[in-house]
Design an enzyme around this catalytic site. Sequence first.
Site, PDB file in Angstrom:
ATOM      1  N   GLN A 100      61.698  14.094  94.632  1.00  0.00           N
ATOM      2  CA  GLN A 100      60.914  12.898  94.336  1.00  0.00           C
ATOM      3  C   GLN A 100      60.775  11.991  95.547  1.00  0.00           C
ATOM      4  O   GLN A 100      61.481  12.129  96.545  1.00  0.00           O
ATOM      5  CB  GLN A 100      61.569  12.124  93.197  1.00  0.00           C
ATOM      6  N   HIS A 102      59.374   7.587  96.382  1.00  0.00           N
ATOM      7  CA  HIS A 102      59.076   6.284  95.798  1.00  0.00           C
ATOM      8  C   HIS A 102      58.022   5.565  96.637  1.00  0.00           C
ATOM      9  O   HIS A 102      57.970   5.742  97.857  1.00  0.00           O
ATOM     10  CB  HIS A 102      60.345   5.445  95.705  1.00  0.00           C
ATOM     11  N   GLU A 137      65.965   2.843  98.234  1.00  0.00           N
ATOM     12  CA  GLU A 137      67.301   3.155  97.729  1.00  0.00           C
ATOM     13  C   GLU A 137      68.270   3.371  98.888  1.00  0.00           C
ATOM     14  O   GLU A 137      67.874   3.751  99.995  1.00  0.00           O
ATOM     15  CB  GLU A 137      67.287   4.450  96.902  1.00  0.00           C
ATOM     16  N   HIS A 266      63.071  13.453  98.600  1.00  0.00           N
ATOM     17  CA  HIS A 266      64.504  13.715  98.531  1.00  0.00           C
ATOM     18  C   HIS A 266      64.895  14.256  97.160  1.00  0.00           C
ATOM     19  O   HIS A 266      64.150  14.131  96.183  1.00  0.00           O
ATOM     20  CB  HIS A 266      65.300  12.431  98.810  1.00  0.00           C
ATOM     21  N   ARG A 285      57.168  12.495  91.334  1.00  0.00           N
ATOM     22  CA  ARG A 285      57.939  13.738  91.387  1.00  0.00           C
ATOM     23  C   ARG A 285      57.131  14.846  92.050  1.00  0.00           C
ATOM     24  O   ARG A 285      55.916  14.919  91.916  1.00  0.00           O
ATOM     25  CB  ARG A 285      58.374  14.148  89.983  1.00  0.00           C
TER      26      ARG A 285
END
Length: 406
Positions: A100, A102, A137, A266, A285
């Site tokens: 996935q 972001h 993240e 990642h 995804r």
Amino acid sequence: MTVELLHNAVRPYAWGSRTAIAEMLGREVPAPHPEAELWMGAHPGDPSRVVGRDGSVRSLLELLAEDPDGQLGARCADRWGGRLPFLLKVLAADEPLSLQAHPSAEQAALGFATEDAAGVPVDSPVRNYKDPSAKPELICALTEFHALSGFREPERSVALLRALDAPDFAPYTELLAAQPDPDGLRALFTTLITLPQTALDVLLPQVLDACVVHVKEHGEFDLECRTVLELGEAYPGDAGVLAALLLNRLVLQPGEAMFLPAGNLHAYLHGTGIEILANSDNVLRCGLTPKHVDVPELMRVLDFTCGDMPLLRGEETAPGLWTYRTPCPEFELSRVEVTPGAEVRLDHGGPQILFCARGRVALTSAGGAPLVLERGRSVWLPAVDPAVVASSDVSAQLFRATPGVE
């Protein structure tokens, strides 16, 4: 001191561990079901509950809504519209998560508005953007932690693909060899994840057989090949297995961290870590999942910058305090190492969540009674609190989440 204990939700995703979180929380092991994530924060999907010293229990979301300036500090409340900008997690993976990426803040805002205008319900399984926010993240290993992250240097990927020497894969290898740069990676990646299933059903078995041979011969890319074999077994016929051949294969040791900016492709594979992220649900995804995959939108978000992924070991910003620096205004993660007889001062102009990962810690402030934080427990410190001092009679470890420094 108004520091208060948190009761936190455990998310039971299928890829989770039946031992890691249960053992950390002092519960019976193994747990009846896989436990993947322990959420600490004010995410609307599962907000923490704040336990007052009088025994009262309230949602952290309610406290923020009632007193945003006191809980968050005026600057943080104004910057994030009264929202806690981060979510802190314990993440425990026994099986691989989906491959996935972001979006950036700009991409998320546009994607959210576009899907709203098209009338796609926010809870639809084909919706890409649950909110208009970015989701950077950072993951810090508590145990040895295995992951795929970022595109490997193209020359190294060509070397890996040639070492496998799968007959029908040769044209794809040479596609990258002819243009070993981000544009070449984009071209090869796009080709692989859009292959028709009939082509995948021929190509994947050849690649997996070549990986078996490479492992038996103790080849240079043993770890990468073992990973592809594990993914191929878990996700038969999935194009994400081929995409994984192009990514860096990483092993983080406890205390090492990895920052995942917008566009980074990642997948977490195995291990337990502390994860901090912007308070968002936006995920695009690529594969290794039965969930919705939107290839055109994924391609709009992906960053094909290539090279080794830097690992962060923390910068000692005060005695006993190691901070993992990132460019994110939403969050900052620090690791606190408390040795017997020593004290670590934890001061910040905004809100803090403290989580005890090892041992036990006494938290005190001027004029307040100490609060003992046991392993697996966490506390909420509103912005109005004075500085807190952590001490212990054993070797202990805390993690601290705060808004980022702007």
